[in-house]
Design an enzyme around this catalytic site. Structure first.
Site, PDB file in Angstrom:
ATOM      1  N   GLY A  97       0.819  -1.208   0.000  1.00  0.00           N
ATOM      2  CA  GLY A  97       0.000   0.000   0.000  1.00  0.00           C
ATOM      3  C   GLY A  97       0.850   1.254   0.000  1.00  0.00           C
ATOM      4  O   GLY A  97       0.516   2.251  -0.647  1.00  0.00           O
ATOM      5  N   ARG A 125      -7.791  -2.038  -2.467  1.00  0.00           N
ATOM      6  CA  ARG A 125      -7.664  -1.004  -1.434  1.00  0.00           C
ATOM      7  C   ARG A 125      -7.985   0.368  -2.035  1.00  0.00           C
ATOM      8  O   ARG A 125      -7.604   0.666  -3.163  1.00  0.00           O
ATOM      9  CB  ARG A 125      -6.266  -1.034  -0.806  1.00  0.00           C
ATOM     10  CG  ARG A 125      -6.079  -2.247   0.094  1.00  0.00           C
ATOM     11  CD  ARG A 125      -4.705  -2.339   0.678  1.00  0.00           C
ATOM     12  NE  ARG A 125      -4.474  -1.357   1.728  1.00  0.00           N
ATOM     13  CZ  ARG A 125      -3.360  -1.306   2.459  1.00  0.00           C
ATOM     14  NH1 ARG A 125      -2.382  -2.193   2.226  1.00  0.00           N
ATOM     15  NH2 ARG A 125      -3.203  -0.394   3.389  1.00  0.00           N
ATOM     16  N   SER A 169      -2.729   8.302   5.875  1.00  0.00           N
ATOM     17  CA  SER A 169      -1.737   9.370   5.743  1.00  0.00           C
ATOM     18  C   SER A 169      -0.829   9.143   4.541  1.00  0.00           C
ATOM     19  O   SER A 169      -0.078  10.045   4.147  1.00  0.00           O
ATOM     20  CB  SER A 169      -0.896   9.459   7.018  1.00  0.00           C
ATOM     21  OG  SER A 169      -0.162   8.256   7.204  1.00  0.00           O
ATOM     22  N   GLN A 170      -0.895   7.953   3.947  1.00  0.00           N
ATOM     23  CA  GLN A 170      -0.060   7.655   2.771  1.00  0.00           C
ATOM     24  C   GLN A 170      -0.384   8.583   1.600  1.00  0.00           C
ATOM     25  O   GLN A 170       0.491   8.897   0.793  1.00  0.00           O
ATOM     26  CB  GLN A 170      -0.234   6.197   2.358  1.00  0.00           C
ATOM     27  CG  GLN A 170       0.353   5.217   3.376  1.00  0.00           C
ATOM     28  CD  GLN A 170      -0.067   3.783   3.107  1.00  0.00           C
ATOM     29  OE1 GLN A 170      -0.999   3.507   2.357  1.00  0.00           O
ATOM     30  NE2 GLN A 170       0.625   2.850   3.733  1.00  0.00           N
ATOM     31  N   SER A 196      -2.857   9.189  12.479  1.00  0.00           N
ATOM     32  CA  SER A 196      -1.523   8.718  12.074  1.00  0.00           C
ATOM     33  C   SER A 196      -0.561   9.883  11.851  1.00  0.00           C
ATOM     34  O   SER A 196       0.203   9.909  10.884  1.00  0.00           O
ATOM     35  CB  SER A 196      -1.618   7.854  10.807  1.00  0.00           C
ATOM     36  OG  SER A 196      -2.312   6.666  11.074  1.00  0.00           O
ATOM     37  N   ASP A 310      -1.110   0.031  13.355  1.00  0.00           N
ATOM     38  CA  ASP A 310      -0.378  -1.215  13.096  1.00  0.00           C
ATOM     39  C   ASP A 310      -0.102  -2.017  14.364  1.00  0.00           C
ATOM     40  O   ASP A 310       0.271  -3.197  14.297  1.00  0.00           O
ATOM     41  CB  ASP A 310       0.940  -0.928  12.376  1.00  0.00           C
ATOM     42  CG  ASP A 310       0.736  -0.612  10.901  1.00  0.00           C
ATOM     43  OD1 ASP A 310      -0.365  -0.886  10.380  1.00  0.00           O
ATOM     44  OD2 ASP A 310       1.667  -0.086  10.264  1.00  0.00           O
ATOM     45  N   ARG A 383       1.097  -8.984   9.712  1.00  0.00           N
ATOM     46  CA  ARG A 383       0.945  -8.653  11.132  1.00  0.00           C
ATOM     47  C   ARG A 383       0.016  -9.636  11.858  1.00  0.00           C
ATOM     48  O   ARG A 383       0.198  -9.882  13.052  1.00  0.00           O
ATOM     49  CB  ARG A 383       0.456  -7.211  11.296  1.00  0.00           C
ATOM     50  CG  ARG A 383       1.442  -6.205  10.717  1.00  0.00           C
ATOM     51  CD  ARG A 383       1.246  -4.804  11.223  1.00  0.00           C
ATOM     52  NE  ARG A 383       2.020  -3.871  10.422  1.00  0.00           N
ATOM     53  CZ  ARG A 383       3.337  -3.658  10.535  1.00  0.00           C
ATOM     54  NH1 ARG A 383       4.021  -4.340  11.446  1.00  0.00           N
ATOM     55  NH2 ARG A 383       3.957  -2.794   9.768  1.00  0.00           N
ATOM     56  N   LYS A 409       6.311  -9.996   3.616  1.00  0.00           N
ATOM     57  CA  LYS A 409       5.911  -8.633   3.221  1.00  0.00           C
ATOM     58  C   LYS A 409       6.732  -7.585   3.956  1.00  0.00           C
ATOM     59  O   LYS A 409       7.079  -6.546   3.384  1.00  0.00           O
ATOM     60  CB  LYS A 409       4.426  -8.447   3.506  1.00  0.00           C
ATOM     61  CG  LYS A 409       3.842  -7.163   2.954  1.00  0.00           C
ATOM     62  CD  LYS A 409       2.359  -7.110   3.199  1.00  0.00           C
ATOM     63  CE  LYS A 409       1.692  -6.047   2.381  1.00  0.00           C
ATOM     64  NZ  LYS A 409       2.241  -4.702   2.519  1.00  0.00           N
TER      65      LYS A 409
END
Length: 432
Positions: A97, A125, A169-170, A196, A310, A383, A409
């Protein structure tokens, strides 16, 4: 695909925490946009980082890595470009992502048609924030009914960009990389409370290291002067608190754990793990470059995950094995990560015997002293796989994790480190 069988055992010892994935992405991109050579040290070739490196090569930069050491770490020499040159019109973002959201705006520098592809959950996504900008600026784009592949063609123009603060926030980071290079000044206006913030801080700090200035007005407005130039630099990536969190909790549930190569002055938002486990009662000692935890009896609490999403998978494991009730709130964005992480953790921890309920924007967990074990699935999410592995410490029966390869990943050496610390694992093909 593989599965791994874990026989419950106490983890104990010390582990060198892998470099921050978030900071590695940012350092690679800033170095690539700089004229001249930069040396980025302490890089782990996880699938996500490989995706970003290969993408930047498609934009015309050259990168050469040193020999990978026994910890899976290397240095990368990046020869940046004053002006990007598209060598490959198709950018494969794999399942990252960060890669796709950071690099979509770069198509707007070139004006040529660029097609972004991906796989797994990344295909669906959401990218609506960029689609809105494309429409406003008359940039041509097409996708597959809202899913990848995405093709973009057109020039991104400076100006004012309005964005909600409760989205990833990406998107903000992606614009921050590119807007300084455009003719004319730009503003990013955040229309709601920014979540974030830590990730935006990482971006601003990395931009500054490579000579790009951005004015941050209380996370409500970012002012970016145009016609700036990235300047090459050397940078060493610090250890990743989001990865350290798994072994910090492993030490709390196990015997003791020393997590090395951490910067206690880090801007990483996931450094919040130290404060959270401390408030839950963990026996934790914090030093300049390492953290040490000992087996502890922890108590549940309300955890606001808005600034550290996360951490939710591993904190849900700690909550399941803490006294009383743990409630994780403000975590709705976890539903559009590599998996629906709220549903995934509620489903899989329940299989292990946890008392956990999925909420609209979080989780409610009633702690137990131990779990039972069983067969669980990673949901192809790194995760989730790592969190379930840590849960095995307090299980009475073996834990079988399907699709355990998902850790590649972000943390390819996770299973080796887990075993080195005392984990008893048997890796095998699915179905056997």
């Amino acid at each position: 695909m593989k599965c791994v069988e874990i026989n419950p055992s106490v983890l104990n010892g010390e582990v060198k925490i892998p470099p921050s994935k978030s900071m590695s992405h940012r350092a690679i991109i800033c170095a690539a946009l700089s004229e001249g050579e930069s040396l980025i040290e302490n890089i782990a070739f996880s699938d996500d980082i490989i995706a970003t490196l290969e993408a930047m090569k498609s934009f015309g930069i050259t990168a050469q890595n040193s020999e990978i050491d026994e910890n899976g770490i290397c240095s990368v020499h990046i020869q940046g470009k004053k002006k990007l040159k598209l060598l490959n019109h198709q950018i494969d973002c794999k399942e990252s992502g960060s890669t796709i959201r950071f690099l979509i705006p770069m198509a707007g520098i070139l004006g040529e048609k660029v097609t972004y592809t991906g796989r797994g959950k990344l295909v669906e996504r959401p990218l609506d924030t960029y689609y809105k900008i494309f429409k406003e600026q008359n940039i041509d784009y097409s996708n597959n009914e809202g899913k990848l592949p995405l093709s973009v063609e057109g020039i991104l123009k400076s100006g004012t960009f309005k964005m909600k603060g409760n989205i990833s926030s990406q998107f903000i980071t992606g614009l921050l990389f590119v807007l300084p290079l455009l003719d004319g000044d730009s503003k990013i206006l955040i229309t709601t409370e920014l979540e974030s913030k830590g990730y935006v801080d990482l971006t601003l700090d990395m931009l500054k290291k490579f000579s790009i200035e951005v004015e941050n007005n209380n996370y409500e407005e970012f002012i970016i002067k145009g016609n700036q130039k990235y300047k090459s630099d050397n940078y060493r990536v610090e250890g990743d608190f989001s990865q350290a969190a798994f072994f910090i909790v492993a030490g709390i549930l196990g015997e003791s754990m020393k997590c090395k190569d951490l910067n206690i002055d880090s801007l990483q938002g996931d450094k919040a793990i130290l404060d959270i486990v401390g408030k839950m009662g963990a026996d934790i000692a914090i030093h300049d470059d390492f953290v040490k935890v000992k087996q502890s009896k922890t108590e549940g609490m309300i955890i606001d995950a808005s600034q550290c999403p996360d951490l939710v998978p591993i904190l849900s494991v700690l909550g399941a094995l803490s006294k009383g009730t743990t409630k994780i709130v403000n975590a709705a964005r976890l539903r559009i990560k590599e998996s629906d992480r709220l549903k995934a953790m509620a489903t899989e921890l329940s299989k292990l015997g946890a008392d956990i309920k999925e909420l609209e924007d979080g989780l409610e967990i009633h702690g137990k002293e131990e779990l039972k074990g069983g067969v669980v699935d990673s949901w192809n999410d790194h995760r989730i796989a790592m969190a379930l592995a840590v849960a095995s410490i307090k299980c009475t029966e073996p834990v079988i994790i399907q699709n355990n390869d998902a850790v590649k990943k972000s943390y390819p050496r996770f299973w080796k480190d887990f075993e080195k610390l005392g984990g008893k694992i048997n890796e095998q093909p699915m179905g056997k």
